[in-house]
Write a protein that holds these residues in place. Structure first.
Motif, PDB file in Angstrom:
ATOM      1  N   ASP A 154       0.872  -1.163   0.000  1.00 16.73           N
ATOM      2  CA  ASP A 154       0.000   0.000   0.000  1.00 16.73           C
ATOM      3  C   ASP A 154       0.914   1.218   0.000  1.00 16.73           C
ATOM      4  N   ASN A 155       1.004   1.869  -1.151  1.00 15.98           N
ATOM      5  CA  ASN A 155       1.939   2.992  -1.265  1.00 15.98           C
ATOM      6  C   ASN A 155       1.558   4.139  -0.339  1.00 15.98           C
ATOM      7  N   ALA A 156       0.277   4.352  -0.154  1.00 23.20           N
ATOM      8  CA  ALA A 156      -0.179   5.453   0.702  1.00 23.20           C
ATOM      9  C   ALA A 156       0.226   5.230   2.155  1.00 23.20           C
ATOM     10  N   LYS A 157       0.218   3.965   2.574  1.00 23.91           N
ATOM     11  CA  LYS A 157       0.598   3.629   3.948  1.00 23.91           C
ATOM     12  C   LYS A 157       2.071   3.257   4.060  1.00 23.91           C
ATOM     13  N   ASN A 158       2.753   3.208   2.915  1.00 17.20           N
ATOM     14  CA  ASN A 158       4.163   2.825   2.900  1.00 17.20           C
ATOM     15  C   ASN A 158       4.387   1.491   3.620  1.00 17.20           C
ATOM     16  N   THR A 159       3.531   0.554   3.322  1.00 13.74           N
ATOM     17  CA  THR A 159       3.530  -0.731   4.010  1.00 13.74           C
ATOM     18  C   THR A 159       3.413  -1.867   2.999  1.00 13.74           C
ATOM     19  N   MET A 160       4.171  -2.932   3.258  1.00 12.21           N
ATOM     20  CA  MET A 160       4.099  -4.144   2.452  1.00 12.21           C
ATOM     21  C   MET A 160       3.410  -5.223   3.279  1.00 12.21           C
ATOM     22  N   TYR A 161       2.714  -6.118   2.597  1.00 16.79           N
ATOM     23  CA  TYR A 161       1.968  -7.166   3.285  1.00 16.79           C
ATOM     24  C   TYR A 161       2.329  -8.543   2.718  1.00 16.79           C
ATOM     25  N   LEU A 162       2.100  -9.541   3.534  1.00 17.04           N
ATOM     26  CA  LEU A 162       2.156 -10.920   3.076  1.00 17.04           C
ATOM     27  C   LEU A 162       0.944 -11.628   3.648  1.00 17.04           C
ATOM     28  N   GLN A 163      -0.036 -11.875   2.799  1.00 19.18           N
ATOM     29  CA  GLN A 163      -1.223 -12.626   3.192  1.00 19.18           C
ATOM     30  C   GLN A 163      -0.911 -14.103   3.042  1.00 19.18           C
ATOM     31  N   MET A 164      -1.024 -14.832   4.128  1.00 19.40           N
ATOM     32  CA  MET A 164      -0.677 -16.248   4.128  1.00 19.40           C
ATOM     33  C   MET A 164      -1.919 -17.062   4.444  1.00 19.40           C
ATOM     34  N   ASN A 165      -2.359 -17.835   3.485  1.00 21.44           N
ATOM     35  CA  ASN A 165      -3.530 -18.700   3.633  1.00 21.44           C
ATOM     36  C   ASN A 165      -3.122 -20.170   3.576  1.00 21.44           C
ATOM     37  N   SER A 166      -4.014 -21.019   4.010  1.00 20.93           N
ATOM     38  CA  SER A 166      -3.756 -22.467   3.981  1.00 20.93           C
ATOM     39  C   SER A 166      -2.401 -22.800   4.575  1.00 20.93           C
ATOM     40  N   LEU A 167      -2.139 -22.237   5.715  1.00 23.32           N
ATOM     41  CA  LEU A 167      -0.824 -22.410   6.333  1.00 23.32           C
ATOM     42  C   LEU A 167      -0.571 -23.860   6.710  1.00 23.32           C
ATOM     43  N   LYS A 168       0.694 -24.248   6.591  1.00 20.28           N
ATOM     44  CA  LYS A 168       1.136 -25.600   6.901  1.00 20.28           C
ATOM     45  C   LYS A 168       2.185 -25.545   8.018  1.00 20.28           C
ATOM     46  N   PRO A 169       2.354 -26.636   8.748  1.00 19.28           N
ATOM     47  CA  PRO A 169       3.395 -26.640   9.789  1.00 19.28           C
ATOM     48  C   PRO A 169       4.777 -26.270   9.247  1.00 19.28           C
ATOM     49  N   GLU A 170       5.060 -26.637   8.014  1.00 15.42           N
ATOM     50  CA  GLU A 170       6.369 -26.312   7.433  1.00 15.42           C
ATOM     51  C   GLU A 170       6.548 -24.834   7.118  1.00 15.42           C
ATOM     52  N   ASP A 171       5.480 -24.043   7.263  1.00 17.02           N
ATOM     53  CA  ASP A 171       5.604 -22.590   7.118  1.00 17.02           C
ATOM     54  C   ASP A 171       6.102 -21.940   8.411  1.00 17.02           C
ATOM     55  N   THR A 172       6.195 -22.718   9.477  1.00 19.64           N
ATOM     56  CA  THR A 172       6.680 -22.180  10.742  1.00 19.64           C
ATOM     57  C   THR A 172       8.094 -21.657  10.592  1.00 19.64           C
ATOM     58  N   ALA A 173       8.296 -20.400  10.956  1.00 17.99           N
ATOM     59  CA  ALA A 173       9.599 -19.756  10.809  1.00 17.99           C
ATOM     60  C   ALA A 173       9.529 -18.339  11.359  1.00 17.99           C
ATOM     61  N   MET A 174      10.693 -17.725  11.466  1.00 18.91           N
ATOM     62  CA  MET A 174      10.759 -16.290  11.673  1.00 18.91           C
ATOM     63  C   MET A 174      10.697 -15.655  10.294  1.00 18.91           C
ATOM     64  N   TYR A 175       9.803 -14.705  10.131  1.00 21.12           N
ATOM     65  CA  TYR A 175       9.634 -14.032   8.857  1.00 21.12           C
ATOM     66  C   TYR A 175      10.221 -12.626   8.931  1.00 21.12           C
ATOM     67  N   TYR A 176      10.958 -12.282   7.869  1.00 19.70           N
ATOM     68  CA  TYR A 176      11.619 -10.989   7.800  1.00 19.70           C
ATOM     69  C   TYR A 176      11.223 -10.258   6.522  1.00 19.70           C
ATOM     70  N   CYS A 177      11.097  -8.946   6.611  1.00 28.66           N
ATOM     71  CA  CYS A 177      10.979  -8.164   5.396  1.00 28.66           C
ATOM     72  C   CYS A 177      12.323  -7.493   5.115  1.00 28.66           C
ATOM     73  N   ALA A 178      12.554  -7.228   3.843  1.00 23.95           N
ATOM     74  CA  ALA A 178      13.837  -6.691   3.419  1.00 23.95           C
ATOM     75  C   ALA A 178      13.641  -5.761   2.232  1.00 23.95           C
ATOM     76  N   ALA A 179      14.610  -4.885   2.043  1.00 22.46           N
ATOM     77  CA  ALA A 179      14.551  -3.927   0.943  1.00 22.46           C
ATOM     78  C   ALA A 179      15.910  -3.824   0.268  1.00 22.46           C
ATOM     79  N   ARG A 180      15.874  -3.549  -1.024  1.00 25.05           N
ATOM     80  CA  ARG A 180      17.123  -3.357  -1.765  1.00 25.05           C
ATOM     81  C   ARG A 180      16.871  -2.379  -2.887  1.00 25.05           C
ATOM     82  N   ASP A 181      17.950  -1.840  -3.453  1.00 28.08           N
ATOM     83  CA  ASP A 181      17.841  -0.869  -4.536  1.00 28.08           C
ATOM     84  C   ASP A 181      18.007  -1.516  -5.904  1.00 28.08           C
TER      85      ASP A 181
END
Length: 124
Positions: free
Chosen positions: A72-99
Motif C-alpha cells: 500500500d503505497n499510501a501507507k508505505n507498508t508491504m503485506y504478506l497474506q498467508m492462507n492455507s498455512l502448513k506446519p512447514e511454514d513455521t519460521a521467523m519471517y523478515y521483510c527486506a529492501a534493496r535498490d
C-alpha cells in the motif's frame, strides 16, 4: 536510513491464515525492491516472495497459490497474506529492501535493509 518493522506474526493451526505487515519509514516503498524471507533454526534464510518497484511479483514455489504479497503505497507498508498455512511454514519471517532490481530476488545477500522479524508458528 530506511527502517523496516514487521508485525502480524502469531500462532495458528494448519489451514489457518495470517497477514504480515512491514512498515517502511524514511523511504518510499514503491522506489525499492521489497521481499519477504523466512528462517528456521539451523537453516539458511530463504526467499518467500518479492515485489518490485514496478509492481512485478515473484514467489517461491512452496507458497505459490497460498501466499500473496502486496503493498500500500499510501501507507508505505508491504503485506504478506498467508492462507492455507502448513506446519512447514513455521519460521521467523523478515521483510527486506534493496535498490538493485537486477540481482536475484531470492538471495538474502542482495538486500540492504532488514526488519527485526516476526514469528509465525503453525501447529498441526
Amino acid at each position: 536510513q530506511i527502517q523496516l518493522v514487521e508485525s502480524g506474526g502469531g500462532s495458528v493451526q494448519a489451514g489457518g491464515s495470517l497477514r504480515l505487515s512491514c512498515a517502511v519509514s524514511r523511504s518510499a516503498i514503491n522506489s525499492r525492491q521489497m521481499g519477504w524471507f523466512r528462517q528456521t533454526p539451523g537453516r539458511l534464510r530463504e526467499g518467500v516472495a518479492a515485489i518490485y518497484s514496478d509492481g512485478s511479483i515473484a514467489y517461491t514455489d512452496p507458497v505459490k497459490g497460498r501466499f500473496t504479497i502486496s503493498r500500500d503505497n499510501a501507507k508505505n507498508t508491504m503485506y504478506l497474506q498467508m492462507n492455507s498455512l502448513k506446519p512447514e511454514d513455521t519460521a521467523m519471517y523478515y521483510c527486506a529492501a534493496r535498490d538493485n532490481r537486477w540481482l536475484p530476488w531470492e538471495s538474502p545477500s542482495n538486500y540492504d535493509y532488514w526488519g527485526q522479524g516476526t514469528q509465525v508458528t503453525v501447529s498441526s
